[in-house]
Design an enzyme around this catalytic site. Structure first.
Site, PDB file in Angstrom:
ATOM      1  N   LYS A 124      54.278  42.881  54.637  1.00 44.20           N
ATOM      2  CA  LYS A 124      54.004  41.483  54.254  1.00 44.20           C
ATOM      3  C   LYS A 124      54.105  41.340  52.746  1.00 44.20           C
ATOM      4  O   LYS A 124      54.828  40.482  52.233  1.00 44.20           O
ATOM      5  CB  LYS A 124      52.602  41.078  54.706  1.00 44.20           C
ATOM      6  CG  LYS A 124      52.074  39.806  54.019  1.00 44.20           C
ATOM      7  CD  LYS A 124      50.719  39.371  54.492  1.00 44.20           C
ATOM      8  CE  LYS A 124      49.593  39.759  53.618  1.00 44.20           C
ATOM      9  NZ  LYS A 124      49.370  39.001  52.388  1.00 44.20           N
TER      10      LYS A 124
ATOM     11  N   CYS B  68      43.689  34.391  50.668  1.00 52.05           N
ATOM     12  CA  CYS B  68      42.345  34.770  51.106  1.00 52.05           C
ATOM     13  C   CYS B  68      41.303  34.521  50.017  1.00 52.05           C
ATOM     14  O   CYS B  68      41.526  34.816  48.854  1.00 52.05           O
ATOM     15  CB  CYS B  68      42.336  36.244  51.502  1.00 52.05           C
ATOM     16  SG  CYS B  68      43.376  36.538  52.931  1.00 52.05           S
TER      17      CYS B  68
ATOM     18  N   ASP C  67      42.845  46.429  50.333  1.00 55.92           N
ATOM     19  CA  ASP C  67      43.180  45.750  51.594  1.00 55.92           C
ATOM     20  C   ASP C  67      42.738  46.554  52.818  1.00 55.92           C
ATOM     21  O   ASP C  67      42.677  46.014  53.920  1.00 55.92           O
ATOM     22  CB  ASP C  67      44.684  45.478  51.697  1.00 55.92           C
ATOM     23  CG  ASP C  67      45.123  44.454  50.681  1.00 55.92           C
ATOM     24  OD1 ASP C  67      46.338  44.291  50.482  1.00 55.92           O
ATOM     25  OD2 ASP C  67      44.250  43.827  50.058  1.00 55.92           O
TER      26      ASP C  67
HETATM   27  C1  EPZ Z   1      47.876  41.213  45.848  1.00 51.06           C
HETATM   28  O1  EPZ Z   1      47.003  40.157  45.477  1.00 51.06           O
HETATM   29  C2  EPZ Z   1      47.912  41.237  47.365  1.00 51.06           C
HETATM   30  N1  EPZ Z   1      48.477  39.984  47.838  1.00 51.06           N
HETATM   31  C3  EPZ Z   1      46.509  41.431  47.921  1.00 51.06           C
HETATM   32  O2  EPZ Z   1      46.621  41.543  49.335  1.00 51.06           O
HETATM   33  C4  EPZ Z   1      45.938  42.730  47.371  1.00 51.06           C
HETATM   34  O3  EPZ Z   1      44.592  42.833  47.782  1.00 51.06           O
HETATM   35  C5  EPZ Z   1      46.007  42.736  45.845  1.00 51.06           C
HETATM   36  O4  EPZ Z   1      47.356  42.481  45.403  1.00 51.06           O
HETATM   37  C6  EPZ Z   1      45.576  44.070  45.246  1.00 51.06           C
HETATM   38  O5  EPZ Z   1      46.384  45.081  45.769  1.00 51.06           O
HETATM   39  C7  EPZ Z   1      49.833  39.853  47.853  1.00 51.06           C
HETATM   40  O6  EPZ Z   1      50.553  40.760  47.490  1.00 51.06           O
HETATM   41  C8  EPZ Z   1      50.365  38.549  48.370  1.00 51.06           C
HETATM   42  P1  EPZ Z   1      45.964  41.252  41.781  1.00 51.06           P
HETATM   43  P2  EPZ Z   1      46.971  39.660  43.935  1.00 51.06           P
HETATM   44  O7  EPZ Z   1      46.677  40.280  40.917  1.00 51.06           O
HETATM   45  O8  EPZ Z   1      48.332  39.810  43.358  1.00 51.06           O
HETATM   46  C9  EPZ Z   1      42.427  39.840  38.882  1.00 51.06           C
HETATM   47  C10 EPZ Z   1      46.235  41.004  51.559  1.00 51.06           C
HETATM   48  O9  EPZ Z   1      45.228  41.133  52.265  1.00 51.06           O
HETATM   49  N2  EPZ Z   1      43.447  39.032  38.210  1.00 51.06           N
HETATM   50  O10 EPZ Z   1      46.384  42.679  41.771  1.00 51.06           O
HETATM   51  O11 EPZ Z   1      46.311  38.349  43.908  1.00 51.06           O
HETATM   52  C11 EPZ Z   1      42.168  39.370  40.317  1.00 51.06           C
HETATM   53  O12 EPZ Z   1      41.237  38.321  40.346  1.00 51.06           O
HETATM   54  C12 EPZ Z   1      46.088  40.490  50.151  1.00 51.06           C
HETATM   55  O13 EPZ Z   1      47.410  41.304  51.902  1.00 51.06           O
HETATM   56  C13 EPZ Z   1      43.083  38.280  37.080  1.00 51.06           C
HETATM   57  O14 EPZ Z   1      41.922  38.283  36.644  1.00 51.06           O
HETATM   58  O15 EPZ Z   1      46.006  40.764  43.301  1.00 51.06           O
HETATM   59  C14 EPZ Z   1      41.646  40.621  40.977  1.00 51.06           C
HETATM   60  O16 EPZ Z   1      40.272  40.749  40.700  1.00 51.06           O
HETATM   61  C15 EPZ Z   1      44.659  40.124  49.807  1.00 51.06           C
HETATM   62  N3  EPZ Z   1      44.022  37.528  36.463  1.00 51.06           N
HETATM   63  C16 EPZ Z   1      42.422  41.729  40.290  1.00 51.06           C
HETATM   64  O17 EPZ Z   1      42.912  41.176  39.056  1.00 51.06           O
HETATM   65  C17 EPZ Z   1      45.328  37.493  36.905  1.00 51.06           C
HETATM   66  O18 EPZ Z   1      46.149  36.791  36.280  1.00 51.06           O
HETATM   67  C18 EPZ Z   1      43.622  42.249  41.079  1.00 51.06           C
HETATM   68  O19 EPZ Z   1      44.383  41.123  41.464  1.00 51.06           O
HETATM   69  C19 EPZ Z   1      45.675  38.263  38.045  1.00 51.06           C
HETATM   70  C20 EPZ Z   1      44.723  39.023  38.665  1.00 51.06           C
END
Ligand code: EPZ
Length: 423
Positions: free
Chosen positions: A25, A120, A308
């Site tokens: 996905k 989510c 995840d």
């Molecule tokens: C991706 O989310 C995945 N989603 C998530 O999977 C996964 O849990 C996550 O990466 C971590 O591996 C998709 O790929 C569509 P991050 P993403 O940016 O990109 C903070 C699932 O179940 N952050 O790595 O949103 C953020 O709040 C989903 O398949 C900022 O503060 O995750 C988090 O605490 C759920 N500012 C942390 O970093 C930003 O600009 C990691 O987020 C970006 C992120």
């Protein structure tokens, strides 16, 4: 708005047999928007037939691209007629990854107006790092009325230092940088398998992305990208969820079509619990010989234990012998499913971002509600291992990330079905 269906599981039977894992996905939702960067038609294969993929088909078509999508077969995208640059609220809200259209549209035509994404509710999930990257490349960004506006006369390569490791930020800026003049270097980049998969897809179109899979990614802008046919990698999180379900039901399951090296953090943790995990080239066998021991889990960025898989893993730990401790270091609100597990007889205490799980002999089936995709996966595992019948409300969350999951589990001996909810 409450869903129209519930998932009904009669638990207690061990999962046994062979199951083939679907395409990923989180890689698919990055590769599909990336087709907009191409100057010719592209074909993507091995896509999972899930709601997030179908949402992106609608979004690409709304931008003017011609999309021929045969679920389970291929997706052919001709981006040439796509001159749209707006993604509205209803479409953007359907998935988290709609925000990748910002990077793709910036790279394609220097302009994007995309409503804030859905996805989510596992934390605040800001996108400041994405915007910081776009600004570094020379784009002006603004947020108005719940819509992100990004514009750039031209994009110029630059150094981008992410304040924290962000999968979405790394992907989004990589997309825009592919068409920036000169070289962009992403520092503190995410290393997930789907980042490598996206880089491989971009390079198959003639882009120049080096270092994906490390924390330093160099992207040399390429004005023209030619067509490509590309198959996305298998789903790391579906693989892990099936491994956990096999262990949780004391079964014996071979998961085929997966990449064992992507699963090392989970495999190591399962082995620590006393679960038997055997890797081969593209398959993993999971068996359990005796009771499983409690372990501690701390979620980390790749190659650490994936956030995840924290939720499905917590279901398995509810009947492990001893006390398990889960620390969720990535998202600030990813324990909502614990209340539902407690309804099934689990003994769990949550303190901030830590969950303390005292193993109990058995879970008991109960009506429960999914609150997000991987919470739904946790309840699915719990229903399979519980004595009696479990009803999972809002199973639509599960459909966002698991292709034909009931069919796969029934083939492994599970008693699982969908029922409409009397209105
Ligand atoms: C991706 O989310 C995945 N989603 C998530 O999977 C996964 O849990 C996550 O990466 C971590 O591996 C998709 O790929 C569509 P991050 P993403 O940016 O990109 C903070 C699932 O179940 N952050 O790595 O949103 C953020 O709040 C989903 O398949 C900022 O503060 O995750 C988090 O605490 C759920 N500012 C942390 O970093 C930003 O600009 C990691 O987020 C970006 C992120």
């Amino acid at each position: 708005m409450p869903g129209k269906e519930k998932m009904v599981i009669v638990g207690g039977s061990p999962l046994e047999g062979e199951v083939h894992v679907s395409g990923g996905k989180n890689t698919s939702v990055a590769v599909i928007p990336a087709t907009l960067l191409c100057d010719e038609p592209c074909t993507i294969e091995n896509l999972p037939d899930i709601d997030d993929v179908r949402a992106l088909v609608d979004i690409l078509r709304s931008l003017g691209a011609v999309v021929d999508y045969e679920p389970g077969e291929f997706m052919k995208v001709d981006p040439r007629p796509a001159n749209g640059y707006q993604v509205g609220y209803r479409d953007a809200q359907r998935l988290r990854a709609s925000y990748y259209l910002i990077g793709a549209l910036l790279g394609r035509q220097g302009r994007a107006e995309v409503a804030f994404p859905g996805g989510c509710k596992i934390g605040q999930r800001p996108i400041d790092q994405h915007l910081k990257g776009f600004n570094a490349l020379g784009a002006e960004t603004d947020e108005r009325g719940g819509t992100i506006i990004a514009e750039a006369e031209e994009l110029n390569g630059s150094d981008v230092f992410f304040d924290m490791v962000t999968v979405g930020g790394t992907i989004n800026v990589m997309l825009a940088a592919c068409k920036a003049m000169g070289t962009t270097v992403l520092h503190n980049a995410a290393k997930e398998p789907h980042i490598v998969d996206l880089a491989n897809f971009l390079n198959s179109m003639g882009a120049n992305v080096r270092g994906a899979g490390t924390d330093l990614i160099r992207i040399k802008g390429t004005p023209y990208l030619h067509g490509s046919t590309y198959a996305v990698i298998p789903d790391q999180i579906e693989t892990g969820t099936l491994m956990i379900a096999a262990a949780a039901t004391h079964g014996d399951v071979v998961i085929t079509g997966c990449i064992p090296t992507h699963m090392e953090a989970l495999s190591a943790k399962l082995l620590e619990m006393g679960v038997r995990v055997t890797d081969s080239d593209d398959a993993i066998r999971v068996r359990i010989s005796s009771a499983h021991r409690a372990v501690n889990v701390k979620t980390q960025v790749y190659p650490g234990f994936p956030t995840d898989l924290q939720q499905p893993m917590s279901a398995l730990l509810t009947t492990a012998h001893g006390t398990s401790i889960i620390q969720e270091t990535i998202f600030e609100s990813r324990f909502k499913h614990m209340d539902e597990l407690i309804r099934m007889g689990a003994q769990i205490r949550v303190v901030d971002r830590t969950a303390i799980i005292e193993g109990v002999p058995q879970l008991l089936g109960a009506p429960v509600t999914a609150t997000d995709l991987r919470a739904g996966a946790a309840l699915l595992v719990a229903g399979l291992m519980a004595k009696g019948e479990t009803e999972i409300y809002e199973p639509e969350y599960i459909d966002r990330g698991y292709e034909h999951i009931e069919k796969k589990l029934r083939a492994l001996g599970a008693s699982i079905r969908r029922e409409s909810i009397e209105s």
